[in-house]
Design an enzyme around this catalytic site. Structure first.
Site, PDB file in Angstrom:
ATOM      1  N   PRO A  10       0.787  -1.227   0.000  1.00  0.00           N
ATOM      2  CA  PRO A  10       0.000   0.000   0.000  1.00  0.00           C
ATOM      3  C   PRO A  10       0.823   1.283   0.000  1.00  0.00           C
ATOM      4  CG  PRO A  10      -0.214  -1.179   2.084  1.00  0.00           C
ATOM      5  CD  PRO A  10       0.473  -2.088   1.128  1.00  0.00           C
ATOM      6  N   ASN A  11       0.352   2.209  -0.799  1.00  0.00           N
ATOM      7  CA  ASN A  11       0.891   3.577  -0.932  1.00  0.00           C
ATOM      8  C   ASN A  11       2.197   3.670  -1.688  1.00  0.00           C
ATOM      9  OD1 ASN A  11      -1.234   4.997   0.452  1.00  0.00           O
ATOM     10  ND2 ASN A  11      -0.502   3.972   2.298  1.00  0.00           N
ATOM     11  N   ARG A  18       5.096  12.364  -2.991  1.00  0.00           N
ATOM     12  CA  ARG A  18       5.157  13.090  -1.715  1.00  0.00           C
ATOM     13  C   ARG A  18       6.282  12.504  -0.873  1.00  0.00           C
ATOM     14  NH1 ARG A  18      -0.232  14.715   0.929  1.00  0.00           N
ATOM     15  NH2 ARG A  18       1.377  15.725   2.132  1.00  0.00           N
ATOM     16  N   TYR A  23      11.444   9.050   1.082  1.00  0.00           N
ATOM     17  CA  TYR A  23      11.464   7.976   0.080  1.00  0.00           C
ATOM     18  C   TYR A  23      12.204   8.332  -1.206  1.00  0.00           C
ATOM     19  CZ  TYR A  23       7.865   6.093   3.159  1.00  0.00           C
ATOM     20  OH  TYR A  23       7.187   5.619   4.251  1.00  0.00           O
ATOM     21  N   ASN A  74       7.896  -5.545  -0.473  1.00  0.00           N
ATOM     22  CA  ASN A  74       7.799  -4.387   0.416  1.00  0.00           C
ATOM     23  C   ASN A  74       6.332  -4.304   0.834  1.00  0.00           C
ATOM     24  OD1 ASN A  74       7.598  -1.964   1.740  1.00  0.00           O
ATOM     25  ND2 ASN A  74       8.929  -0.848   0.329  1.00  0.00           N
ATOM     26  N   ALA A  77       2.898  -0.447   5.076  1.00  0.00           N
ATOM     27  CA  ALA A  77       2.504  -0.423   6.495  1.00  0.00           C
ATOM     28  C   ALA A  77       1.968  -1.769   6.985  1.00  0.00           C
ATOM     29  CB  ALA A  77       1.480   0.682   6.722  1.00  0.00           C
ATOM     30  N   GLU A  98      12.239  -9.361   2.412  1.00  0.00           N
ATOM     31  CA  GLU A  98      11.482  -8.146   2.768  1.00  0.00           C
ATOM     32  C   GLU A  98      12.381  -6.927   2.548  1.00  0.00           C
ATOM     33  OE1 GLU A  98      10.299  -8.404   6.869  1.00  0.00           O
ATOM     34  OE2 GLU A  98       9.700  -6.288   6.955  1.00  0.00           O
ATOM     35  N   HIS A 100      12.572  -2.549   2.795  1.00  0.00           N
ATOM     36  CA  HIS A 100      12.037  -1.236   3.146  1.00  0.00           C
ATOM     37  C   HIS A 100      12.971  -0.169   2.608  1.00  0.00           C
ATOM     38  CE1 HIS A 100       8.925  -3.034   5.430  1.00  0.00           C
ATOM     39  NE2 HIS A 100       9.837  -3.824   5.980  1.00  0.00           N
ATOM     40  N   SER A 102      12.995   3.096   3.371  1.00  0.00           N
ATOM     41  CA  SER A 102      13.474   3.976   4.447  1.00  0.00           C
ATOM     42  C   SER A 102      14.068   3.130   5.572  1.00  0.00           C
ATOM     43  CB  SER A 102      12.306   4.809   4.980  1.00  0.00           C
ATOM     44  OG  SER A 102      11.327   3.970   5.577  1.00  0.00           O
ATOM     45  N   ARG A 107      12.696   5.829  12.511  1.00  0.00           N
ATOM     46  CA  ARG A 107      11.411   6.527  12.361  1.00  0.00           C
ATOM     47  C   ARG A 107      10.504   6.277  13.579  1.00  0.00           C
ATOM     48  NH1 ARG A 107       9.093   5.428   6.585  1.00  0.00           N
ATOM     49  NH2 ARG A 107       7.830   7.242   7.177  1.00  0.00           N
TER      50      ARG A 107
END
Ligand code: CA2
Length: 146
Positions: A10-11, A18, A23, A74, A77, A98, A100, A102, A107
């Site tokens: 997602p996203n 953005r 990212y 990836n 969330a 897996e 990521h 970032s 974070r």
């Protein structure tokens, strides 16, 4: 030879639109072009897919058990709370790495824990888009070792 599969959750279709400080500026299209260039360089067939839906990702993981030799995932969330995606990975024998983009560990605290990583072959975090190439390379090595 079976293909490699790159799944973005997602996203991740918002990459480059953005939050470039987190990212980067590259878009999902740029990422997929980079992956296709890796595929050509290494002589592998690699398919990229993205979904914002948990069930769709789960169906793709199940399907990949028959059709793919490895998955780069990836989970977005979902990483932090999707026991359903974790169970889907546990139900297949195809190796999953897996990724990521970032560094989730620098974070918010809720991003520090992955419910997915215990059922993966490994995890790459915080190396930007290069992490996908490293994960693909790792999957090629895992297969060589078997
Ligand atoms: O660092 C990563 O790759 C993440 O998996 C990205 C997820 C986040 O929920 C994870 O904690 C870490 C977010 C997906 C991308 O979200 C964007 C939001 C706005 C602009 C661009 C991407």
């Amino acid at each position: 030879m079976k293909q490699l599969l790159v799944l973005n959750g997602p996203n991740l279709n918002r990459l480059g639109v953005r939050e470039p400080d987190v990212y980067g500026n590259a878009t999902l299209k740029d990422l997929e072009a980079m992956i296709q260039s890796f595929a050509e360089r290494t002589g592998n067939k690699i398919e990229c897919r993205q979904s914002n839906h948990e069930g769709v990702l789960i169906d793709w993981i199940h399907e990949a058990d028959k059709t793919a030799r490895g998955i780069v995932l990836n989970p977005g969330a979902f990483t932090h709370y999707s026991y359903a995606i974790r169970d889907a990975i546990a139900s297949v024998s195809v190796p999953v790495v897996e990724v990521h983009i970032s560094n989730v560990h620098t974070r918010e605290p809720f991003r520090h824990h992955s419910v997915i990583s215990p059922v993966t072959s490994g995890q790459i975090v915080g190396l930007g888009l290069h992490g996908y190439e490293l994960a693909l390379q790792a999957l090629l090595e895992i297969k060589k070792e078997e």
